[in-house]
Every structure is written in C-alpha cells, then in structure tokens.
Scaffold this motif. Structure first.
Motif, short mmCIF file in Angstrom:
data_model
loop_
_atom_site.label_atom_id
_atom_site.label_comp_id
_atom_site.label_asym_id
_atom_site.label_seq_id
_atom_site.Cartn_x
_atom_site.Cartn_y
_atom_site.Cartn_z
N GLY A 1 9.72 86.34 98.28
CA GLY A 1 8.52 85.43 97.66
C GLY A 1 8.17 84.43 97.35
N GLY A 2 9.18 83.96 97.49
CA GLY A 2 10.03 82.93 97.07
C GLY A 2 8.36 81.46 98.72
N GLY A 3 8.70 80.16 98.23
CA GLY A 3 7.91 79.47 99.07
C GLY A 3 7.16 78.53 98.92
N LEU A 4 6.69 77.83 99.28
CA LEU A 4 5.70 76.89 99.48
C LEU A 4 4.26 76.84 99.14
CD1 LEU A 4 5.67 73.33 99.21
CD2 LEU A 4 4.89 73.36 101.73
N VAL A 5 3.95 76.01 98.18
CA VAL A 5 2.30 76.65 97.61
C VAL A 5 1.44 75.32 96.90
CG1 VAL A 5 2.70 77.75 94.97
CG2 VAL A 5 1.07 77.97 96.59
N GLN A 6 0.21 75.14 97.48
CA GLN A 6 -0.52 74.10 96.09
C GLN A 6 -0.77 74.02 95.35
OE1 GLN A 6 -3.86 73.07 98.54
NE2 GLN A 6 -2.25 71.37 100.28
N ALA A 7 -0.36 73.43 94.21
CA ALA A 7 -0.52 73.55 92.65
C ALA A 7 -2.20 74.02 92.65
CB ALA A 7 -0.54 71.56 92.15
N GLY A 8 -2.06 74.93 91.70
CA GLY A 8 -3.62 75.74 91.50
C GLY A 8 -3.01 77.10 92.38
N GLY A 9 -2.23 77.15 92.64
CA GLY A 9 -2.18 78.69 93.90
C GLY A 9 -1.54 79.55 93.16
N SER A 10 -0.85 80.64 94.31
CA SER A 10 -0.38 82.23 93.30
C SER A 10 0.76 82.50 93.97
CB SER A 10 -1.21 82.92 93.09
OG SER A 10 -2.01 82.72 92.64
N LEU A 11 1.55 82.99 93.57
CA LEU A 11 3.16 83.65 94.69
C LEU A 11 2.81 84.61 93.97
CD1 LEU A 11 4.71 80.71 95.59
CD2 LEU A 11 3.37 82.18 97.09
N ARG A 12 4.18 85.56 94.80
CA ARG A 12 3.82 86.86 94.00
C ARG A 12 6.11 86.98 94.22
NH1 ARG A 12 3.10 93.29 94.56
NH2 ARG A 12 2.97 94.14 92.65
N LEU A 13 6.78 87.59 93.28
CA LEU A 13 7.84 87.10 93.65
C LEU A 13 7.85 89.04 93.23
CD1 LEU A 13 9.46 84.49 92.09
CD2 LEU A 13 8.69 83.94 93.82
N SER A 14 9.15 88.63 93.69
CA SER A 14 9.78 90.52 94.15
C SER A 14 11.28 90.93 93.43
CB SER A 14 9.59 91.41 95.16
OG SER A 14 8.30 91.43 95.05
N CYS A 15 11.31 91.82 93.02
CA CYS A 15 13.10 92.08 92.66
C CYS A 15 13.11 93.33 92.87
CB CYS A 15 13.63 91.24 91.85
SG CYS A 15 15.20 91.18 91.39
N ALA A 16 14.31 93.23 94.05
CA ALA A 16 14.77 94.67 93.88
C ALA A 16 15.78 95.05 93.80
CB ALA A 16 14.50 95.58 95.41
N ALA A 17 15.71 96.37 93.28
CA ALA A 17 17.39 96.46 91.89
C ALA A 17 18.28 97.51 92.85
CB ALA A 17 17.44 96.51 90.77
N SER A 18 18.89 97.91 93.50
CA SER A 18 19.69 99.19 93.91
C SER A 18 20.99 99.30 93.05
CB SER A 18 20.16 98.86 94.89
OG SER A 18 20.56 98.06 95.75
N GLY A 19 21.25 100.54 93.27
CA GLY A 19 22.93 101.14 92.68
C GLY A 19 23.05 101.12 91.23
N ARG A 20 22.16 101.67 90.66
CA ARG A 20 21.73 102.20 89.36
C ARG A 20 20.14 103.02 89.14
NH1 ARG A 20 25.70 99.54 85.80
NH2 ARG A 20 27.41 99.73 86.96
N THR A 21 19.61 102.94 87.86
CA THR A 21 18.40 103.98 87.38
C THR A 21 18.38 102.91 86.50
OG1 THR A 21 18.70 105.92 88.20
CG2 THR A 21 16.81 105.00 86.66
N PHE A 22 17.35 101.98 86.74
CA PHE A 22 16.58 101.10 85.92
C PHE A 22 15.27 101.10 84.72
CE2 PHE A 22 20.03 98.03 88.15
CZ PHE A 22 20.06 98.53 89.25
#
Length: 125
Positions: A7-28
């Motif tokens: 979800g990372g990237g280049l954005v102008q000041a004042g903008g928005s981004l949404r990061l995601s982190c998918a986990a695997s291997g366990r029940t979290f």
C-alpha cells in the motif's frame, strides 16, 4: 509467521494512503498487531498498535488524529489509514506482530518477534 505489507507509494502532502499487512501462519486474533516506521538515518519508531482483539488502540503523538489502525481478524490483516500526510511522514513502514508482548512494551520495536518487509511511503511537499 509471515507478514506481507503493501500500500505504500508517492503522495502529495495532505493526501491519503492505506497500508495493509496480511499475516499468515497462525491465527492472529489474539496477537498484538502494530505499525512502525523508519526514516532515512533515523531509528525505527512506533506509529500505532492494535491490542489483541482490536478493541484498544494506541498512537504516536505525531500521528494521532491523522492515522487510524484497524484489523480484520477473519482475514488476519491489519490496516493503517493515513490521512493529512506530511513530508515528515516519509519513511519505510513496517508491520509487526507478537503474541506475548505486554502493555508496557507496545511502543518498543525490540519487543516484537515478527516483522513484515516494509513498504515505502513518500510524501512530497
């Protein structure tokens, strides 16, 4: 345990981004899931954390009111919604999880056992 951040990237000041982190291997659903960031030449710092089931969240003062952490336990995924981004938010963002961390160590990156690979967020002025 594997963590995949995106979800990372280049954005102008004042903008928005949404990061995601998918986990695997366990029940979290009982894990603490957090976000940290590291800017060039600086130490890794705490951003936000979701305590176990997700009912309790904490934020760094620098992002409070602008960022929101959430999680979908059914998908083993934690999110970081970042609004009103500033150039000072530029960093590599990392997700981290741990099953045994205590409340007093939530902001300490050394207390987390599992880390994602990081996703770069660049905020231009």
């Amino acid at each position: 345990v594997q963590l995949q951040a995106s979800g990372g990237g280049l954005v102008q000041a004042g903008g928005s981004l949404r990061l995601s982190c998918a986990a695997s291997g366990r029940t979290f659903s009982t894990y603490v899931m957090g976000w940290f960031r590291q800017a060039p030449g600086k130490e890794r710092e705490f951003v936000a954390v979701s305590w176990r089931s997700g009912g309790i969240t904490y934020y760094a003062d620098s992002v409070k009111g602008r960022f929101a952490i959430s999680r979908d336990n059914a998908k083993n995924t934690v999110y970081l919604q970042m609004n009103s981004l500033k150039p000072d938010d530029t960093a590599v963002y990392y997700c981290a999880v741990d099953s045994s961390i205590i409340m007093g160590q939530l902001r300490n990156p050394r207390a987390y056992d599992y880390w994602g690979q990081g996703t770069l967020v660049t905020v231009s002025s």
